[in-house]
Motif scaffolding. Structure first.
Motif, PDB file in Angstrom:
ATOM      1  N   PRO A   1       0.829  -1.213   0.000  1.00 42.37           N
ATOM      2  CA  PRO A   1       0.000   0.000   0.000  1.00 42.37           C
ATOM      3  C   PRO A   1       0.860   1.259   0.000  1.00 42.37           C
ATOM      4  O   PRO A   1       2.038   1.223   0.338  1.00 42.37           O
ATOM      5  N   LYS A   2       0.254   2.378  -0.370  1.00 43.63           N
ATOM      6  CA  LYS A   2       0.980   3.653  -0.356  1.00 43.63           C
ATOM      7  C   LYS A   2       1.369   4.037   1.065  1.00 43.63           C
ATOM      8  O   LYS A   2       2.408   4.623   1.295  1.00 43.63           O
ATOM      9  N   LYS A   3       0.515   3.695   2.025  1.00 37.01           N
ATOM     10  CA  LYS A   3       0.796   4.037   3.415  1.00 37.01           C
ATOM     11  C   LYS A   3       0.742   2.763   4.244  1.00 37.01           C
ATOM     12  O   LYS A   3      -0.302   2.130   4.350  1.00 37.01           O
ATOM     13  N   LEU A   4       1.883   2.400   4.823  1.00 38.75           N
ATOM     14  CA  LEU A   4       1.912   1.246   5.715  1.00 38.75           C
ATOM     15  C   LEU A   4       1.388   1.659   7.085  1.00 38.75           C
ATOM     16  O   LEU A   4       1.763   2.698   7.618  1.00 38.75           O
ATOM     17  N   ARG A   5       0.539   0.850   7.652  1.00 39.33           N
ATOM     18  CA  ARG A   5       0.068   1.068   9.016  1.00 39.33           C
ATOM     19  C   ARG A   5       0.971   0.229   9.917  1.00 39.33           C
ATOM     20  O   ARG A   5       0.952  -0.994   9.828  1.00 39.33           O
ATOM     21  N   THR A   6       1.753   0.884  10.715  1.00 33.91           N
ATOM     22  CA  THR A   6       2.719   0.176  11.538  1.00 33.91           C
ATOM     23  C   THR A   6       2.412   0.335  13.022  1.00 33.91           C
ATOM     24  O   THR A   6       1.766   1.300  13.437  1.00 33.91           O
ATOM     25  N   ALA A   7       2.902  -0.617  13.793  1.00 38.15           N
ATOM     26  CA  ALA A   7       2.841  -0.567  15.255  1.00 38.15           C
ATOM     27  C   ALA A   7       4.143  -1.165  15.759  1.00 38.15           C
ATOM     28  O   ALA A   7       4.505  -2.279  15.370  1.00 38.15           O
ATOM     29  N   ASN A   8       4.846  -0.407  16.550  1.00 35.17           N
ATOM     30  CA  ASN A   8       6.143  -0.858  17.084  1.00 35.17           C
ATOM     31  C   ASN A   8       7.114  -1.237  15.966  1.00 35.17           C
ATOM     32  O   ASN A   8       7.857  -2.210  16.072  1.00 35.17           O
ATOM     33  N   GLY A   9       7.070  -0.501  14.876  1.00 36.99           N
ATOM     34  CA  GLY A   9       7.987  -0.739  13.765  1.00 36.99           C
ATOM     35  C   GLY A   9       7.610  -1.896  12.860  1.00 36.99           C
ATOM     36  O   GLY A   9       8.336  -2.224  11.924  1.00 36.99           O
ATOM     37  N   LEU A  10       6.470  -2.522  13.108  1.00 38.07           N
ATOM     38  CA  LEU A  10       6.034  -3.659  12.296  1.00 38.07           C
ATOM     39  C   LEU A  10       4.756  -3.323  11.538  1.00 38.07           C
ATOM     40  O   LEU A  10       3.914  -2.586  12.027  1.00 38.07           O
ATOM     41  N   ALA A  11       4.624  -3.883  10.340  1.00 38.63           N
ATOM     42  CA  ALA A  11       3.398  -3.733   9.560  1.00 38.63           C
ATOM     43  C   ALA A  11       2.757  -5.106   9.416  1.00 38.63           C
ATOM     44  O   ALA A  11       3.435  -6.128   9.332  1.00 38.63           O
ATOM     45  N   SER A  12       1.450  -5.128   9.421  1.00 36.67           N
ATOM     46  CA  SER A  12       0.749  -6.406   9.290  1.00 36.67           C
ATOM     47  C   SER A  12       0.836  -6.913   7.852  1.00 36.67           C
ATOM     48  O   SER A  12       1.157  -6.174   6.928  1.00 36.67           O
ATOM     49  N   GLY A  13       0.549  -8.169   7.693  1.00 33.30           N
ATOM     50  CA  GLY A  13       0.525  -8.781   6.366  1.00 33.30           C
ATOM     51  C   GLY A  13      -0.681  -9.689   6.251  1.00 33.30           C
ATOM     52  O   GLY A  13      -1.285 -10.086   7.255  1.00 33.30           O
ATOM     53  N   LEU A  14      -1.045 -10.003   5.042  1.00 29.19           N
ATOM     54  CA  LEU A  14      -2.191 -10.863   4.775  1.00 29.19           C
ATOM     55  C   LEU A  14      -1.821 -11.809   3.647  1.00 29.19           C
ATOM     56  O   LEU A  14      -1.275 -11.371   2.628  1.00 29.19           O
ATOM     57  N   VAL A  15      -2.091 -13.078   3.816  1.00 30.88           N
ATOM     58  CA  VAL A  15      -1.915 -14.052   2.744  1.00 30.88           C
ATOM     59  C   VAL A  15      -3.309 -14.384   2.239  1.00 30.88           C
ATOM     60  O   VAL A  15      -4.171 -14.814   3.015  1.00 30.88           O
ATOM     61  N   PHE A  16      -3.548 -14.167   0.952  1.00 34.35           N
ATOM     62  CA  PHE A  16      -4.865 -14.387   0.357  1.00 34.35           C
ATOM     63  C   PHE A  16      -4.781 -15.580  -0.586  1.00 34.35           C
ATOM     64  O   PHE A  16      -4.016 -15.567  -1.541  1.00 34.35           O
ATOM     65  N   PHE A  17      -5.540 -16.622  -0.287  1.00 31.87           N
ATOM     66  CA  PHE A  17      -5.670 -17.779  -1.173  1.00 31.87           C
ATOM     67  C   PHE A  17      -7.037 -17.672  -1.824  1.00 31.87           C
ATOM     68  O   PHE A  17      -8.053 -17.728  -1.135  1.00 31.87           O
ATOM     69  N   HIS A  18      -7.065 -17.521  -3.151  1.00 30.30           N
ATOM     70  CA  HIS A  18      -8.364 -17.400  -3.806  1.00 30.30           C
ATOM     71  C   HIS A  18      -9.074 -18.742  -3.822  1.00 30.30           C
ATOM     72  O   HIS A  18      -8.466 -19.795  -3.752  1.00 30.30           O
ATOM     73  N   GLY A  19     -10.399 -18.673  -3.912  1.00 28.13           N
ATOM     74  CA  GLY A  19     -11.209 -19.887  -4.017  1.00 28.13           C
ATOM     75  C   GLY A  19     -11.164 -20.422  -5.438  1.00 28.13           C
ATOM     76  O   GLY A  19     -10.235 -20.149  -6.188  1.00 28.13           O
ATOM     77  N   GLY A  20     -12.160 -21.140  -5.822  1.00 23.74           N
ATOM     78  CA  GLY A  20     -12.202 -21.667  -7.177  1.00 23.74           C
ATOM     79  C   GLY A  20     -11.857 -23.140  -7.242  1.00 23.74           C
ATOM     80  O   GLY A  20     -11.709 -23.702  -8.327  1.00 23.74           O
ATOM     81  N   GLY A  21     -11.720 -23.778  -6.099  1.00 26.61           N
ATOM     82  CA  GLY A  21     -11.447 -25.201  -6.082  1.00 26.61           C
ATOM     83  C   GLY A  21     -10.126 -25.577  -6.719  1.00 26.61           C
ATOM     84  O   GLY A  21      -9.942 -26.695  -7.173  1.00 26.61           O
ATOM     85  N   TRP A  22      -9.207 -24.608  -6.788  1.00 26.98           N
ATOM     86  CA  TRP A  22      -7.898 -24.814  -7.407  1.00 26.98           C
ATOM     87  C   TRP A  22      -8.035 -25.152  -8.888  1.00 26.98           C
ATOM     88  O   TRP A  22      -7.188 -25.799  -9.477  1.00 26.98           O
ATOM     89  N   VAL A  23      -9.149 -24.725  -9.496  1.00 24.75           N
ATOM     90  CA  VAL A  23      -9.390 -24.998 -10.920  1.00 24.75           C
ATOM     91  C   VAL A  23      -9.545 -23.699 -11.699  1.00 24.75           C
ATOM     92  O   VAL A  23      -8.960 -23.534 -12.748  1.00 24.75           O
ATOM     93  N   ILE A  24     -10.372 -22.780 -11.181  1.00 26.38           N
ATOM     94  CA  ILE A  24     -10.589 -21.518 -11.885  1.00 26.38           C
ATOM     95  C   ILE A  24      -9.973 -20.372 -11.103  1.00 26.38           C
ATOM     96  O   ILE A  24      -9.795 -20.463  -9.902  1.00 26.38           O
TER      97      ILE A  24
END
Length: 110
Positions: free
Chosen positions: A72-95
């Motif tokens: 992102p253009k602006k990281l939201r940090t706390a105590n020098g750390l920024a959160s992260g998110l791992v996104f696994f899309h659906g689709g049954g691993w086919v679409i």
């Protein structure tokens, strides 16, 4: 107790029903991917601008797994750390693929 969809989810579901498209499970994987990708532009708004978007490869025993990093253009940090998110899309691993879920990932990063 009856299950009630969120109004936004219900509107999307109704639009898919009214489009008259075949159910994904009645199609071959190649046909399902083609239908899914053809409908993507209708359901995705303009993506927000980000600081950076990079394609990367994650090493795995069977070969590299394609992935994408969104900053992102602006990281939201706390105590020098920024959160992260791992996104696994659906689709049954086919679409779906990195591009089919690019807008939603950009919105999550924003």
């Amino acid at each position: 107790m009856p299950v009630v969809l969120d109004p936004d989810a219900a509107a999307v579901f109704k639009a898919f029903q009214e489009a008259g498209r075949p159910a994904y499970e009645t199609l071959t994987p190649a046909e399902a991917r083609a239908y899914y990708l053809a409908g993507r532009p209708v359901t995705h708004p303009e993506p927000p601008e980000l600081a950076a978007v990079r394609d990367v490869a994650i090493p795995a025993p069977h070969g590299a797994i394609p992935a994408r990093l969104y900053e992102p253009k602006k990281l939201r940090t706390a105590n020098g750390l920024a959160s992260g998110l791992v996104f696994f899309h659906g689709g049954g691993w086919v679409i779906g693929d990195l591009d089919s879920h690019d807008v939603v990932c950009r919105q999550l990063a924003h």
